[in-house]
Scaffold this active site. Sequence first.
Site, short mmCIF file in Angstrom:
data_model
loop_
_atom_site.label_atom_id
_atom_site.label_comp_id
_atom_site.label_asym_id
_atom_site.label_seq_id
_atom_site.Cartn_x
_atom_site.Cartn_y
_atom_site.Cartn_z
N TYR A 5 -7.23 8.88 -9.23
CA TYR A 5 -6.88 8.47 -7.86
C TYR A 5 -5.38 8.70 -7.60
CZ TYR A 5 -5.32 5.31 -4.14
OH TYR A 5 -4.70 4.78 -3.03
N LYS A 65 -3.36 11.33 -5.04
CA LYS A 65 -2.43 10.90 -3.99
C LYS A 65 -1.06 11.53 -4.21
CE LYS A 65 -3.05 8.34 -1.07
NZ LYS A 65 -3.57 8.51 0.31
N THR A 118 0.66 5.60 -1.78
CA THR A 118 0.52 4.35 -2.55
C THR A 118 1.59 4.24 -3.64
OG1 THR A 118 -0.90 3.36 -4.25
CG2 THR A 118 -1.25 5.66 -3.84
N ASP A 119 1.89 3.01 -4.02
CA ASP A 119 2.85 2.78 -5.12
C ASP A 119 2.30 3.33 -6.44
OD1 ASP A 119 0.86 0.83 -5.53
OD2 ASP A 119 2.25 -0.86 -5.60
N GLU A 120 0.98 3.52 -6.51
CA GLU A 120 0.38 3.93 -7.78
C GLU A 120 0.83 5.32 -8.24
OE1 GLU A 120 -3.72 2.90 -8.30
OE2 GLU A 120 -3.62 1.36 -6.75
P1 NAD Z 1 -10.73 2.78 2.42
O1 NAD Z 1 -11.43 3.36 1.24
O2 NAD Z 1 -11.08 1.41 2.88
O3 NAD Z 1 -10.93 3.75 3.68
C1 NAD Z 1 -10.81 5.14 3.58
C2 NAD Z 1 -11.53 5.75 4.78
O4 NAD Z 1 -11.37 7.17 4.68
C3 NAD Z 1 -13.03 5.46 4.81
O5 NAD Z 1 -13.40 4.98 6.09
C4 NAD Z 1 -13.68 6.80 4.52
O6 NAD Z 1 -14.91 6.99 5.19
C5 NAD Z 1 -12.62 7.78 4.99
N1 NAD Z 1 -12.67 9.07 4.30
C6 NAD Z 1 -12.73 9.30 2.97
N2 NAD Z 1 -12.80 10.63 2.72
C7 NAD Z 1 -12.80 11.23 3.93
C8 NAD Z 1 -12.84 12.60 4.35
N3 NAD Z 1 -12.94 13.60 3.46
N4 NAD Z 1 -12.78 12.87 5.67
C9 NAD Z 1 -12.69 11.87 6.59
N5 NAD Z 1 -12.66 10.57 6.25
C10 NAD Z 1 -12.71 10.25 4.94
O7 NAD Z 1 -9.19 2.91 2.10
P2 NAD Z 1 -7.97 1.96 2.55
O8 NAD Z 1 -7.84 0.87 1.56
O9 NAD Z 1 -8.11 1.65 3.98
O10 NAD Z 1 -6.75 2.96 2.32
C11 NAD Z 1 -6.32 3.82 3.37
C12 NAD Z 1 -5.16 4.64 2.85
O11 NAD Z 1 -4.10 3.81 2.43
C13 NAD Z 1 -5.52 5.53 1.66
O12 NAD Z 1 -4.90 6.77 1.83
C14 NAD Z 1 -4.93 4.78 0.47
O13 NAD Z 1 -4.55 5.68 -0.54
C15 NAD Z 1 -3.72 4.12 1.10
N6 NAD Z 1 -3.31 2.87 0.45
C16 NAD Z 1 -4.21 1.85 0.28
C17 NAD Z 1 -3.78 0.66 -0.31
C18 NAD Z 1 -4.71 -0.51 -0.51
O14 NAD Z 1 -4.33 -1.51 -1.15
N7 NAD Z 1 -5.92 -0.50 0.03
C19 NAD Z 1 -2.44 0.52 -0.74
C20 NAD Z 1 -1.56 1.59 -0.52
C21 NAD Z 1 -2.00 2.75 0.07
#
Ligand code: NAD
Length: 307
Positions: free
Chosen positions: A150, A154, A124-126
């Site tokens: 968080y 990451k 993530t950009d964060e």
């Molecule tokens: P989300 O919270 O919607 O989904 C995360 C999924 O991971 C969930 O289904 C959860 O059950 C699963 N999970 C969590 N811990 C787990 C574990 N220990 N073992 C197995 N599964 C596990 O998140 P998202 O928004 O879909 O983000 C997905 C990825 O993208 C993350 O790594 C996040 O850091 C990254 N990301 C998200 C965004 C955003 O805006 N949503 C932006 C940049 C990067």
Amino acid sequence: MKTVLVTGGAGFIGARLARMLIDAGDFVVNLDALTYAADLSRLGGFQNHPRHEFIEGDICDGPLVSSLFREYGFDLVFHLAAESHVDRSIENGCAFARSNVLGTAVLLQTAVNERVSRFVQVSTDEVYGSLGKTDPSWDEDRPLMPNSPYSASKAAGDHFALAFCKTHGLNVSITRCCNNYGPSQHGEKLLPTILRCLKANEPVPVYGDGTNTREWIHTDDHCKALMLVAERGKAGRVYNIGSGVELSNLALVRKLAEMTQFSGDPVRFVADRKGHDQRYALDCSRIRNELGFEPGIGFEDGLKELL
Ligand code: NAD
């Protein structure tokens, strides 16, 4: 046909990615612990597809992860499973350390042990920290200065990924994407919260003075970039993924209020989030110049789909 592991594939972004990989002809093993953030209805269209296997399991469970790597012999891993909500990490950071750091290390170690040929660490950009209102955007060489539990977790995952590349020669690339929007996002996140309030004809709670600025990209564009990085990205290299669409939280609320024809003041200011980052903005020259990535979904078009 590649055999691909997607972790966190019942999540907001992972489910979209799994769908796109299946459509591209790959076999997807979807490993997800089904935490509160998961939603199996996101797999509605493909849960029973012959090229999709769903496994309920934890990425921190080394024996399970090893057995899956041995059984399927993955060509490629997309690692998305994470605790992802900043506000929850402020309440308690421990689950974030466990899933985002330990879980990432388990996957990286297993990928090395089982000689996996390609690994994409989805970040993530964060992790870069916080920009001032007029600072230049971050390129990939900026030092990581995360502020929330968080983003710290990451960033730690990213450091592990690069260390496994340097130490073991693992073919891993890292992606750092801006805020995603799209269908089926969990209700606790900013955009669904805004839409829920506006639809209920209630003003939207906005942290602090609302000037905090984020960059927004559609999940489908994010997933398109992830597939490009998997295919042509270089080992040990980081790729920012952004759109150039930057909006303050206040501007986002006002825009959606206009689009939903909300009458009255759509904003209700509430106490600021602890340690609230002021601004995120990405310099995406690298992914554009090296991999030819351009987002394809216009912000307003993407938002209309959610109304
Ligand atoms: P989300 O919270 O919607 O989904 C995360 C999924 O991971 C969930 O289904 C959860 O059950 C699963 N999970 C969590 N811990 C787990 C574990 N220990 N073992 C197995 N599964 C596990 O998140 P998202 O928004 O879909 O983000 C997905 C990825 O993208 C993350 O790594 C996040 O850091 C990254 N990301 C998200 C965004 C955003 O805006 N949503 C932006 C940049 C990067």
